[in-house]
Design an enzyme around this catalytic site. Structure first.
Site, mmCIF file in Angstrom:
data_model
loop_
_atom_site.group_PDB
_atom_site.id
_atom_site.type_symbol
_atom_site.label_atom_id
_atom_site.label_comp_id
_atom_site.label_asym_id
_atom_site.label_seq_id
_atom_site.Cartn_x
_atom_site.Cartn_y
_atom_site.Cartn_z
ATOM 1 N N LEU A 259 0.847 -1.204 0.000
ATOM 2 C CA LEU A 259 0.000 0.000 0.000
ATOM 3 C C LEU A 259 0.869 1.235 0.000
ATOM 4 O O LEU A 259 1.781 1.341 0.817
ATOM 5 C CB LEU A 259 -0.855 0.025 1.273
ATOM 6 N N HIS A 260 0.603 2.155 -0.904
ATOM 7 C CA HIS A 260 1.352 3.412 -0.858
ATOM 8 C C HIS A 260 0.625 4.607 -1.461
ATOM 9 O O HIS A 260 1.108 5.715 -1.387
ATOM 10 C CB HIS A 260 2.702 3.253 -1.558
#
Ligand code: UD1
Length: 370
Positions: free
Chosen positions: A210-211
Protein backbone atom coordinates in the site's frame (compact mmCIF):
# COMPACT_ATOMS: atom_id res chain seq x y z
CA UNK A 1 30.92 1.70 -32.56
CA UNK A 2 27.24 1.88 -31.61
CA UNK A 3 25.93 5.03 -33.21
CA UNK A 4 22.56 5.66 -31.60
CA UNK A 5 22.56 7.05 -28.09
CA UNK A 6 19.38 6.13 -26.23
CA UNK A 7 18.57 7.46 -22.78
CA UNK A 8 16.45 5.15 -20.63
CA UNK A 9 14.86 7.16 -17.83
CA UNK A 10 14.61 5.40 -14.48
CA UNK A 11 13.26 7.21 -11.48
CA UNK A 12 11.18 5.23 -9.05
CA UNK A 13 10.80 1.63 -8.00
CA UNK A 14 8.19 0.58 -10.58
CA UNK A 15 10.37 1.94 -13.41
CA UNK A 16 13.36 -0.31 -12.86
CA UNK A 17 11.70 -3.55 -14.02
CA UNK A 18 10.49 -1.71 -17.13
CA UNK A 19 13.86 -0.38 -18.26
CA UNK A 20 15.91 -3.49 -17.37
CA UNK A 21 14.71 -5.81 -20.17
CA UNK A 22 15.02 -2.99 -22.69
CA UNK A 23 18.54 -2.13 -21.54
CA UNK A 24 19.59 -5.77 -21.92
CA UNK A 25 17.89 -6.09 -25.34
CA UNK A 26 19.53 -2.91 -26.66
CA UNK A 27 22.97 -3.91 -25.37
CA UNK A 28 22.83 -6.86 -27.76
CA UNK A 29 22.25 -4.64 -30.81
CA UNK A 30 25.43 -3.29 -32.31
CA UNK A 31 23.91 0.03 -33.40
CA UNK A 32 22.51 0.94 -29.98
CA UNK A 33 24.24 2.68 -27.08
CA UNK A 34 21.70 2.60 -24.25
CA UNK A 35 22.45 4.77 -21.21
CA UNK A 36 20.52 4.72 -17.95
CA UNK A 37 19.55 8.08 -16.51
CA UNK A 38 18.47 7.77 -12.86
CA UNK A 39 16.62 10.87 -11.72
CA UNK A 40 16.93 9.89 -8.05
CA UNK A 41 13.19 10.16 -7.31
CA UNK A 42 13.62 6.95 -5.32
CA UNK A 43 17.00 6.75 -3.61
CA UNK A 44 16.85 4.36 -0.63
CA UNK A 45 18.91 1.18 -0.98
CA UNK A 46 15.79 -0.96 -0.79
CA UNK A 47 13.73 1.28 -3.12
CA UNK A 48 16.43 1.55 -5.79
CA UNK A 49 19.87 -0.11 -5.46
CA UNK A 50 18.42 -3.53 -4.62
CA UNK A 51 16.46 -3.44 -7.87
CA UNK A 52 19.51 -2.54 -9.95
CA UNK A 53 21.31 -5.56 -8.50
CA UNK A 54 18.40 -7.97 -8.94
CA UNK A 55 17.78 -6.81 -12.50
CA UNK A 56 21.50 -7.00 -13.38
CA UNK A 57 21.64 -3.35 -14.33
CA UNK A 58 24.93 -1.45 -14.24
CA UNK A 59 25.38 1.70 -12.17
CA UNK A 60 23.33 4.44 -13.85
CA UNK A 61 25.39 6.27 -16.49
CA UNK A 62 23.92 9.55 -15.26
CA UNK A 63 22.43 10.34 -11.86
CA UNK A 64 20.38 13.50 -11.38
CA UNK A 65 20.06 13.07 -7.59
CA UNK A 66 16.68 14.81 -7.32
CA UNK A 67 15.24 13.17 -4.19
CA UNK A 68 11.82 13.76 -2.65
CA UNK A 69 9.69 16.91 -2.64
CA UNK A 70 6.27 18.25 -3.56
CA UNK A 71 5.03 17.41 -7.05
CA UNK A 72 6.06 20.78 -8.46
CA UNK A 73 9.46 20.67 -6.75
CA UNK A 74 10.21 17.16 -7.90
CA UNK A 75 8.98 17.71 -11.47
CA UNK A 76 10.73 21.07 -11.76
CA UNK A 77 14.03 19.81 -10.39
CA UNK A 78 14.04 16.85 -12.78
CA UNK A 79 13.26 19.14 -15.74
CA UNK A 80 16.09 21.52 -14.91
CA UNK A 81 18.65 18.79 -14.26
CA UNK A 82 17.67 16.70 -17.27
CA UNK A 83 17.68 19.67 -19.63
CA UNK A 84 21.34 20.28 -18.75
CA UNK A 85 22.18 16.63 -19.42
CA UNK A 86 20.31 16.72 -22.75
CA UNK A 87 22.23 19.77 -23.89
CA UNK A 88 25.52 18.17 -22.92
CA UNK A 89 24.92 14.61 -24.17
CA UNK A 90 22.54 15.03 -27.12
CA UNK A 91 20.88 11.59 -27.16
CA UNK A 92 19.11 10.40 -30.33
CA UNK A 93 16.19 9.05 -28.35
CA UNK A 94 14.74 9.37 -24.86
CA UNK A 95 12.65 6.49 -23.53
CA UNK A 96 10.39 7.25 -20.59
CA UNK A 97 8.37 4.54 -18.82
CA UNK A 98 5.28 4.42 -16.62
CA UNK A 99 3.62 7.40 -15.04
CA UNK A 100 5.76 8.87 -12.27
CA UNK A 101 6.69 12.54 -11.94
CA UNK A 102 10.07 11.98 -13.62
CA UNK A 103 8.30 10.44 -16.65
CA UNK A 104 6.48 13.66 -17.45
CA UNK A 105 9.39 15.87 -16.39
CA UNK A 106 11.92 14.25 -18.73
CA UNK A 107 9.39 14.17 -21.56
CA UNK A 108 8.75 17.92 -21.20
CA UNK A 109 12.46 18.71 -21.07
CA UNK A 110 13.23 16.54 -24.12
CA UNK A 111 10.43 17.62 -26.48
CA UNK A 112 11.31 21.28 -25.92
CA UNK A 113 14.96 20.88 -26.89
CA UNK A 114 16.13 23.44 -29.37
CA UNK A 115 17.91 21.87 -32.32
CA UNK A 116 18.87 18.16 -32.45
CA UNK A 117 15.75 17.34 -30.54
CA UNK A 118 15.71 13.65 -29.58
CA UNK A 119 12.79 11.42 -30.41
CA UNK A 120 10.78 10.82 -27.25
CA UNK A 121 9.10 7.46 -26.72
CA UNK A 122 6.73 6.44 -23.93
CA UNK A 123 6.72 2.80 -22.90
CA UNK A 124 3.43 1.80 -21.20
CA UNK A 125 1.47 4.49 -23.04
CA UNK A 126 -2.30 4.85 -23.25
CA UNK A 127 -3.29 3.61 -19.80
CA UNK A 128 -6.12 5.68 -18.29
CA UNK A 129 -7.95 5.48 -14.98
CA UNK A 130 -10.09 8.51 -15.98
CA UNK A 131 -9.47 9.76 -12.44
CA UNK A 132 -7.72 13.10 -12.61
CA UNK A 133 -7.30 13.27 -8.84
CA UNK A 134 -4.46 10.77 -9.32
CA UNK A 135 -1.14 12.49 -10.03
CA UNK A 136 -0.18 9.54 -12.22
CA UNK A 137 -3.20 10.14 -14.49
CA UNK A 138 -2.04 13.70 -15.12
CA UNK A 139 1.47 12.41 -15.81
CA UNK A 140 0.11 9.85 -18.28
CA UNK A 141 -2.10 12.31 -20.16
CA UNK A 142 0.61 14.96 -20.50
CA UNK A 143 3.33 12.49 -21.48
CA UNK A 144 1.18 10.78 -24.12
CA UNK A 145 0.03 14.07 -25.61
CA UNK A 146 3.57 15.25 -26.38
CA UNK A 147 5.71 12.11 -26.89
CA UNK A 148 6.55 11.03 -30.46
CA UNK A 149 6.20 7.26 -30.08
CA UNK A 150 3.63 5.55 -27.87
CA UNK A 151 4.23 1.90 -27.03
CA UNK A 152 1.10 0.39 -25.52
CA UNK A 153 0.73 -2.80 -23.45
CA UNK A 154 -2.86 -3.71 -24.42
CA UNK A 155 -5.67 -2.77 -26.86
CA UNK A 156 -7.37 -0.43 -24.37
CA UNK A 157 -4.21 1.71 -24.50
CA UNK A 158 -4.51 2.13 -28.29
CA UNK A 159 -8.22 2.94 -28.00
CA UNK A 160 -7.68 5.59 -25.32
CA UNK A 161 -4.99 7.30 -27.37
CA UNK A 162 -7.02 7.26 -30.60
CA UNK A 163 -10.00 8.76 -28.73
CA UNK A 164 -7.72 11.54 -27.53
CA UNK A 165 -6.86 12.34 -31.14
CA UNK A 166 -3.37 10.85 -31.19
CA UNK A 167 -2.23 9.93 -34.70
CA UNK A 168 -2.28 6.17 -35.31
CA UNK A 169 1.27 6.37 -36.70
CA UNK A 170 2.61 7.15 -33.26
CA UNK A 171 1.03 4.10 -31.62
CA UNK A 172 2.59 0.62 -31.53
CA UNK A 173 1.28 -2.18 -29.36
CA UNK A 174 4.30 -3.98 -27.93
CA UNK A 175 2.92 -5.80 -24.87
CA UNK A 176 3.84 -5.64 -21.22
CA UNK A 177 7.53 -5.18 -20.54
CA UNK A 178 7.24 -6.03 -16.83
CA UNK A 179 6.52 -9.60 -17.84
CA UNK A 180 9.93 -9.65 -19.56
CA UNK A 181 11.61 -8.94 -16.21
CA UNK A 182 9.60 -11.67 -14.56
CA UNK A 183 10.50 -14.21 -17.24
CA UNK A 184 14.14 -13.06 -17.34
CA UNK A 185 14.48 -13.78 -13.62
CA UNK A 186 11.99 -16.66 -13.28
CA UNK A 187 14.61 -19.27 -12.33
CA UNK A 188 16.06 -17.07 -9.59
CA UNK A 189 12.59 -16.10 -8.37
CA UNK A 190 11.59 -19.76 -8.11
CA UNK A 191 14.81 -20.69 -6.30
CA UNK A 192 14.41 -17.93 -3.71
CA UNK A 193 13.03 -19.04 -0.32
CA UNK A 194 11.19 -16.03 1.07
CA UNK A 195 8.55 -18.19 2.75
CA UNK A 196 10.84 -19.47 5.48
CA UNK A 197 12.04 -15.92 6.20
CA UNK A 198 8.47 -14.94 7.06
CA UNK A 199 7.43 -18.33 8.47
CA UNK A 200 4.54 -18.75 6.03
CA UNK A 201 3.35 -21.66 3.88
CA UNK A 202 2.86 -21.86 0.12
CA UNK A 203 -0.67 -20.52 -0.69
CA UNK A 204 -1.15 -19.99 3.06
CA UNK A 205 -0.65 -16.24 3.25
CA UNK A 206 -1.65 -12.96 1.66
CA UNK A 207 0.75 -10.32 0.35
CA UNK A 208 0.04 -6.64 1.02
CA UNK A 209 1.45 -3.47 -0.55
CA UNK A 210 0.00 0.00 0.00
CA UNK A 211 1.35 3.41 -0.86
CA UNK A 212 -1.23 5.53 -2.72
CA UNK A 213 -1.85 8.88 -1.06
CA UNK A 214 -5.63 8.23 -1.23
CA UNK A 215 -5.18 5.16 1.00
CA UNK A 216 -2.35 6.07 3.31
CA UNK A 217 -2.31 9.86 3.77
CA UNK A 218 -5.71 10.27 5.46
CA UNK A 219 -5.84 9.19 9.10
CA UNK A 220 -9.39 7.78 9.08
CA UNK A 221 -8.85 5.74 5.92
CA UNK A 222 -5.55 4.41 7.20
CA UNK A 223 -7.14 3.45 10.53
CA UNK A 224 -9.93 1.51 8.78
CA UNK A 225 -7.41 -0.13 6.50
CA UNK A 226 -5.25 -1.23 9.44
CA UNK A 227 -8.30 -2.59 11.28
CA UNK A 228 -9.29 -4.60 8.18
CA UNK A 229 -5.75 -5.98 7.76
CA UNK A 230 -5.61 -7.04 11.42
CA UNK A 231 -8.99 -8.74 10.98
CA UNK A 232 -7.89 -10.59 7.83
CA UNK A 233 -4.59 -11.63 9.43
CA UNK A 234 -6.48 -13.63 12.08
CA UNK A 235 -7.50 -16.12 9.37
CA UNK A 236 -4.81 -15.59 6.77
CA UNK A 237 -1.28 -14.52 7.72
CA UNK A 238 -0.23 -11.40 5.83
CA UNK A 239 3.23 -10.35 4.66
CA UNK A 240 3.37 -6.57 4.35
CA UNK A 241 6.55 -4.82 3.14
CA UNK A 242 5.86 -1.21 4.09
CA UNK A 243 6.57 1.61 1.61
CA UNK A 244 8.33 4.69 3.15
CA UNK A 245 5.30 6.95 2.60
CA UNK A 246 3.07 4.42 4.36
CA UNK A 247 5.53 3.90 7.21
CA UNK A 248 5.74 7.64 7.83
CA UNK A 249 1.96 7.88 8.04
CA UNK A 250 1.60 4.79 10.22
CA UNK A 251 4.12 6.30 12.62
CA UNK A 252 2.49 9.73 12.53
CA UNK A 253 -0.94 8.29 13.36
CA UNK A 254 0.44 5.82 15.89
CA UNK A 255 -0.79 2.81 13.97
CA UNK A 256 2.50 1.00 13.43
CA UNK A 257 2.43 -0.57 16.90
CA UNK A 258 -1.12 -1.89 16.35
CA UNK A 259 0.07 -3.68 13.22
CA UNK A 260 3.24 -4.91 14.91
CA UNK A 261 1.19 -6.53 17.67
CA UNK A 262 -1.05 -8.48 15.31
CA UNK A 263 0.39 -12.02 15.39
CA UNK A 264 -0.58 -12.86 11.80
CA UNK A 265 0.93 -9.72 10.30
CA UNK A 266 4.55 -9.82 9.14
CA UNK A 267 5.78 -6.26 8.57
CA UNK A 268 9.03 -5.57 6.77
CA UNK A 269 10.97 -2.90 4.92
CA UNK A 270 10.36 -2.70 1.16
CA UNK A 271 12.03 -5.76 -0.37
CA UNK A 272 13.95 -6.38 -3.59
CA UNK A 273 12.42 -7.65 -6.82
CA UNK A 274 13.41 -11.32 -6.67
CA UNK A 275 12.30 -11.84 -3.05
CA UNK A 276 9.10 -9.91 -3.61
CA UNK A 277 8.23 -11.86 -6.74
CA UNK A 278 8.89 -15.12 -4.88
CA UNK A 279 6.23 -13.97 -2.39
CA UNK A 280 3.88 -13.16 -5.30
CA UNK A 281 4.44 -16.57 -6.93
CA UNK A 282 3.52 -18.44 -3.75
CA UNK A 283 0.80 -16.41 -2.03
CA UNK A 284 -2.92 -17.18 -1.76
CA UNK A 285 -3.96 -13.65 -2.67
CA UNK A 286 -2.69 -10.10 -2.96
CA UNK A 287 -4.05 -6.90 -1.42
CA UNK A 288 -2.55 -3.85 -3.13
CA UNK A 289 -2.96 -0.39 -4.56
CA UNK A 290 0.02 -0.74 -6.91
CA UNK A 291 -0.31 -0.65 -10.68
CA UNK A 292 2.29 -3.22 -11.65
CA UNK A 293 1.22 -5.86 -9.14
CA UNK A 294 -2.24 -5.95 -10.73
CA UNK A 295 -0.49 -7.03 -13.93
CA UNK A 296 1.97 -9.49 -12.42
CA UNK A 297 -0.83 -11.24 -10.49
CA UNK A 298 -2.95 -11.48 -13.64
CA UNK A 299 -0.04 -13.02 -15.53
CA UNK A 300 0.50 -15.57 -12.75
CA UNK A 301 -3.21 -16.25 -12.09
CA UNK A 302 -3.02 -15.10 -8.45
CA UNK A 303 -6.19 -13.40 -7.09
CA UNK A 304 -5.63 -9.69 -6.53
CA UNK A 305 -7.74 -7.20 -4.57
CA UNK A 306 -6.97 -3.65 -5.62
CA UNK A 307 -7.87 -1.07 -3.00
CA UNK A 308 -8.87 1.65 -5.44
CA UNK A 309 -12.11 2.92 -6.97
CA UNK A 310 -10.69 2.52 -10.50
CA UNK A 311 -7.77 1.12 -12.44
CA UNK A 312 -5.86 2.25 -15.50
CA UNK A 313 -5.32 -1.44 -16.20
CA UNK A 314 -8.88 -2.71 -16.93
CA UNK A 315 -7.55 -5.73 -18.83
CA UNK A 316 -6.47 -7.19 -15.47
CA UNK A 317 -10.16 -7.26 -14.51
CA UNK A 318 -11.62 -8.23 -17.91
CA UNK A 319 -9.12 -11.03 -18.59
CA UNK A 320 -7.19 -11.45 -15.38
CA UNK A 321 -7.53 -12.04 -11.66
CA UNK A 322 -7.93 -8.46 -10.47
CA UNK A 323 -10.91 -7.09 -8.57
CA UNK A 324 -11.44 -3.55 -7.27
CA UNK A 325 -12.32 -3.38 -3.61
CA UNK A 326 -13.12 -0.72 -0.99
CA UNK A 327 -11.55 -0.67 2.46
CA UNK A 328 -14.99 -1.43 3.96
CA UNK A 329 -15.46 -4.48 1.74
CA UNK A 330 -11.94 -5.85 2.17
CA UNK A 331 -12.70 -8.52 4.77
CA UNK A 332 -15.69 -9.84 2.77
CA UNK A 333 -13.71 -9.87 -0.47
CA UNK A 334 -10.94 -11.90 1.17
CA UNK A 335 -13.49 -14.41 2.52
CA UNK A 336 -14.98 -14.69 -1.00
CA UNK A 337 -11.62 -15.51 -2.54
CA UNK A 338 -10.74 -17.98 0.20
CA UNK A 339 -13.98 -19.86 -0.45
CA UNK A 340 -13.69 -19.84 -4.24
CA UNK A 341 -12.06 -22.24 -6.63
CA UNK A 342 -9.11 -20.91 -8.66
CA UNK A 343 -10.15 -18.21 -11.14
CA UNK A 344 -9.98 -18.94 -14.83
CA UNK A 345 -7.62 -16.15 -15.77
CA UNK A 346 -6.18 -15.58 -19.23
CA UNK A 347 -2.82 -14.08 -20.05
CA UNK A 348 -3.40 -10.95 -22.13
CA UNK A 349 -1.98 -11.04 -25.65
CA UNK A 350 1.66 -9.94 -25.99
CA UNK A 351 2.36 -10.40 -22.29
CA UNK A 352 4.90 -12.98 -23.31
CA UNK A 353 8.37 -11.91 -22.21
CA UNK A 354 9.26 -10.64 -25.70
CA UNK A 355 8.21 -7.01 -25.38
CA UNK A 356 11.76 -5.66 -25.06
CA UNK A 357 12.72 -7.22 -28.40
CA UNK A 358 9.66 -5.66 -30.05
CA UNK A 359 10.56 -2.28 -28.56
CA UNK A 360 14.18 -2.62 -29.72
CA UNK A 361 12.91 -3.46 -33.25
CA UNK A 362 10.67 -0.43 -33.14
CA UNK A 363 13.57 1.83 -32.09
CA UNK A 364 15.69 0.43 -34.91
CA UNK A 365 12.94 1.20 -37.43
CA UNK A 366 12.35 4.68 -36.06
CA UNK A 367 15.99 5.71 -35.73
CA UNK A 368 17.40 3.78 -38.66
CA UNK A 369 20.22 1.44 -37.77
CA UNK A 370 23.12 3.46 -39.02
C1 UD1 B 1 5.96 7.29 -6.53
C2 UD1 B 1 5.09 7.53 -7.77
C3 UD1 B 1 4.00 6.46 -7.82
C4 UD1 B 1 4.59 5.07 -7.74
C5 UD1 B 1 5.42 4.98 -6.48
C6 UD1 B 1 6.04 3.62 -6.29
C7 UD1 B 1 4.70 9.85 -8.51
C8 UD1 B 1 3.71 10.93 -8.53
N1 UD1 B 1 4.41 8.80 -7.70
O1 UD1 B 1 5.16 7.51 -5.40
O2 UD1 B 1 3.30 6.58 -9.05
O3 UD1 B 1 3.54 4.12 -7.72
O4 UD1 B 1 6.46 5.98 -6.58
O5 UD1 B 1 6.72 3.58 -5.08
O6 UD1 B 1 5.71 9.93 -9.17
N2 UD1 B 1 10.83 8.11 0.11
C9 UD1 B 1 11.83 7.51 0.83
N3 UD1 B 1 12.80 6.82 0.12
C10 UD1 B 1 12.79 6.72 -1.23
C11 UD1 B 1 11.74 7.35 -1.93
C12 UD1 B 1 10.78 8.04 -1.24
O7 UD1 B 1 11.89 7.57 2.04
O8 UD1 B 1 13.70 6.09 -1.80
C13 UD1 B 1 9.78 8.84 0.84
C14 UD1 B 1 9.80 10.30 0.47
O9 UD1 B 1 10.49 11.02 1.41
C15 UD1 B 1 8.36 10.69 0.41
C16 UD1 B 1 7.61 9.39 0.21
O10 UD1 B 1 8.52 8.34 0.41
O11 UD1 B 1 7.92 11.26 1.59
C17 UD1 B 1 6.96 9.32 -1.13
O12 UD1 B 1 7.92 9.31 -2.18
P1 UD1 B 1 7.58 9.91 -3.64
O13 UD1 B 1 8.67 9.58 -4.59
O14 UD1 B 1 7.17 11.33 -3.51
O15 UD1 B 1 6.28 9.20 -4.09
P2 UD1 B 1 5.79 7.70 -3.95
O16 UD1 B 1 4.68 7.69 -2.97
O17 UD1 B 1 6.91 6.74 -3.74
Amino acid sequence: MPSKKIHLIAAARPNFMKIAPLYHALKKRDWAAPEIVHTGQHYDVNMSDAFFQDLMLPEPHHHLGIGSGSHAEQTGRVMMAYEKLLVEKRPDMVVVVGDVNSTVACTLAAVKMNGNRPLVAHLEAGLRSFDRTMPEEINRIVTDSIADILWTPSPDGDENLLKEGVSAQKIERVGNIMIDSLEMLRARIEREDALSTYGVQKRGYGLVTLHRPANVDDKKTLESLCAALVRVSKDLPLVFPVHPRTRKNLEKHELLETLRHAPGLHLDQPIGYVTFMNLVFNCRLIITDSGGIQEESTYLGIPCLTLRPNTERPITIAEGTNRLCTVDALVTCVVDIMGAEGQGARKPALWDGKTAERVADSIQRRLGDG
